[in-house]
Write a protein that holds these residues in place. Structure first.
Motif, PDB file in Angstrom:
ATOM      1  N   GLY A   1       0.814  -1.209   0.000  1.00 53.26           N
ATOM      2  CA  GLY A   1       0.000   0.000   0.000  1.00 53.26           C
ATOM      3  C   GLY A   1       0.842   1.252   0.000  1.00 53.26           C
ATOM      4  N   ALA A   2       1.922   1.233   0.772  1.00 58.58           N
ATOM      5  CA  ALA A   2       2.841   2.372   0.794  1.00 58.58           C
ATOM      6  C   ALA A   2       3.480   2.566  -0.574  1.00 58.58           C
ATOM      7  N   ALA A   3       3.903   1.466  -1.186  1.00 60.04           N
ATOM      8  CA  ALA A   3       4.552   1.546  -2.494  1.00 60.04           C
ATOM      9  C   ALA A   3       3.598   2.058  -3.564  1.00 60.04           C
ATOM     10  N   GLN A   4       2.378   1.577  -3.564  1.00 63.94           N
ATOM     11  CA  GLN A   4       1.393   2.026  -4.555  1.00 63.94           C
ATOM     12  C   GLN A   4       1.130   3.523  -4.422  1.00 63.94           C
ATOM     13  N   ALA A   5       1.083   4.009  -3.173  1.00 63.47           N
ATOM     14  CA  ALA A   5       0.881   5.438  -2.953  1.00 63.47           C
ATOM     15  C   ALA A   5       2.067   6.246  -3.466  1.00 63.47           C
ATOM     16  N   LEU A   6       3.285   5.761  -3.233  1.00 59.31           N
ATOM     17  CA  LEU A   6       4.479   6.444  -3.718  1.00 59.31           C
ATOM     18  C   LEU A   6       4.485   6.534  -5.241  1.00 59.31           C
ATOM     19  N   VAL A   7       4.064   5.442  -5.891  1.00 58.66           N
ATOM     20  CA  VAL A   7       3.982   5.445  -7.358  1.00 58.66           C
ATOM     21  C   VAL A   7       2.916   6.444  -7.819  1.00 58.66           C
ATOM     22  N   ALA A   8       1.758   6.426  -7.156  1.00 61.95           N
ATOM     23  CA  ALA A   8       0.669   7.330  -7.538  1.00 61.95           C
ATOM     24  C   ALA A   8       1.061   8.786  -7.380  1.00 61.95           C
ATOM     25  N   TRP A   9       1.874   9.080  -6.371  1.00 56.36           N
ATOM     26  CA  TRP A   9       2.316  10.460  -6.142  1.00 56.36           C
ATOM     27  C   TRP A   9       3.510  10.837  -7.013  1.00 56.36           C
ATOM     28  N   GLY A  10       4.010   9.895  -7.781  1.00 57.30           N
ATOM     29  CA  GLY A  10       5.136  10.194  -8.670  1.00 57.30           C
ATOM     30  C   GLY A  10       6.472  10.289  -7.964  1.00 57.30           C
ATOM     31  N   VAL A  11       6.529   9.748  -6.736  1.00 53.24           N
ATOM     32  CA  VAL A  11       7.792   9.806  -5.983  1.00 53.24           C
ATOM     33  C   VAL A  11       8.795   8.822  -6.562  1.00 53.24           C
ATOM     34  N   VAL A  12       8.305   7.702  -7.071  1.00 54.87           N
ATOM     35  CA  VAL A  12       9.165   6.727  -7.743  1.00 54.87           C
ATOM     36  C   VAL A  12       8.564   6.435  -9.107  1.00 54.87           C
TER      37      VAL A  12
END
Length: 342
Positions: A330-341
């Motif tokens: 869930g943390a990773a999916q949020a990071l991807v959605a926010w364009g952090v990674v």
């Protein structure tokens, strides 16, 4: 659902934990007031909360800073409860532990003085699981809330700040004769989806794994708990009569860093192609720590498997955290959605 529209003060509104506290309180029908260090930060908090819920007129702000007693009386005025989630980020100098410790201790006392003077029903304070851990990192076992860590200058500044602040809180309340009660929540390594790019905290570990910045993973174990579950525990502890004067561990499933890397691979597929699952030898981590302060701070935990039990929170409050793999993905999916990674 809270039908009385009681008001809760959440300290440190721009923080990772505080943001989810605000969301969950609003979802349960409470009115929420949160503190910011400057009026200019209000917009960031409103935008973060809006990602999950329309606060309408049930979210308000008060300017207060942990480092000063000014503003806290106004912040708690008219509040039924306080969730003290704010924690100092520390300064730029890693060799100055007081930049963590002093605002953590004094900020906690500022909040408690104001809350008890105002007759707030309960203050729920965010502490940390390592305040209920043995002093020696060589000790292994399963620990509960009866274990109380003693400050040691050899500890990292963050752990010391949590130990000292929680001790100061209980000492203060021991002399308090009013109606206000205190409860402390001791979470483990907090992951989960982000509401904004402010204060990523533990989620930065997932970010570094996804970016491929780590050549492998150290043999470090974490008790991973979802931020949403941590704040659910705070709210349960806020209103339960039996929670008054109690400590509650809010740790999650124990997993090794390698397990986290594998969960990301399994949960994100191609988006986790840069994640490395190679476990680094302890000797390699120790050598790298000579020039990497971040690695140096985790050295005491290499290969250590002491854990905490959450039986008390489950039994008294009906708390149930979600699996670690679900949390880190869930943390990773949020990071991807926010364009952090990428």
């Amino acid at each position: 659902m809270n039908t009385k529209a009681e008001r809760v003060l959440v300290t440190g509104g721009t923080g990772f934990l505080a943001g989810w506290a605000i969301v969950q309180l609003l979802e349960r029908g409470y009115r929420v007031r949160t503190t910011v260090r400057s009026p200019s930060r209000e917009r960031a908090v409103r935008d973060a909360v809006a990602n999950q819920i329309d606060a309408r007129d049930r979210l308000e702000f008060s300017v207060a800073d942990l480092s000063t007693p000014h503003g806290w009386d106004a912040a708690v005025a008219g509040c039924d409860y306080v969730i003290h989630a704010a924690s100092p980020l520390g300064g730029a100098n890693p060799d100055a532990p007081d930049e963590f410790i002093v605002p953590a201790r004094e900020g906690t006392l500022n909040v408690l003085r104001a809350a008890t003077a105002a007759g707030v029903r309960r203050v729920v304070m965010t502490s940390a699981a390592n305040t209920a851990s043995p002093t020696s990192y060589s000790e292994h076992g399963v620990y509960d809330e009866t274990t109380r860590s003693v400050d040691d200058p050899s500890f990292g500044a963050y752990r010391r700040s949590k130990i000292i602040a929680e001790t100061a809180a209980w000492d203060f309340m021991a002399d308090h004769r009013g109606a206000t009660t205190l409860t402390t929540v001791l979470p483990g390594a907090v992951f989960g989806p982000i509401l904004s790019l402010e204060n990523l905290r533990s989620v930065q570990i997932v970010q570094r794994l996804l970016d491929g910045r780590l050549p492998g993973v150290p043999r470090i174990g974490l008790e991973v708990v979802d931020v949403r579950d941590v704040m659910d525990l705070h709210i349960r502890a806020m209103t339960a009569e039996q929670a008054a004067g109690q400590r509650f561990l809010g740790t999650g499933e124990f997993v090794w860093m390698r397990d986290i890397a594998r969960a990301l691979k399994a949960g994100l597929g191609e988006r986790a192609k840069r994640v490395r699952t190679l476990q680094l030898p302890d000797v390699a981590v120790r050598l790298a720590a000579r020039t990497d302060r971040g690695l140096k701070e985790i050295l005491p935990g290499l290969g250590r498997r002491s854990t905490h039990t959450t039986d008390k929170a489950r039994r008294l409050l009906g708390w149930q955290p979600r699996p670690a793999a679900e949390t880190v993905v869930g943390a990773a999916q949020a990071l991807v959605a926010w364009g952090v990674v990428r």
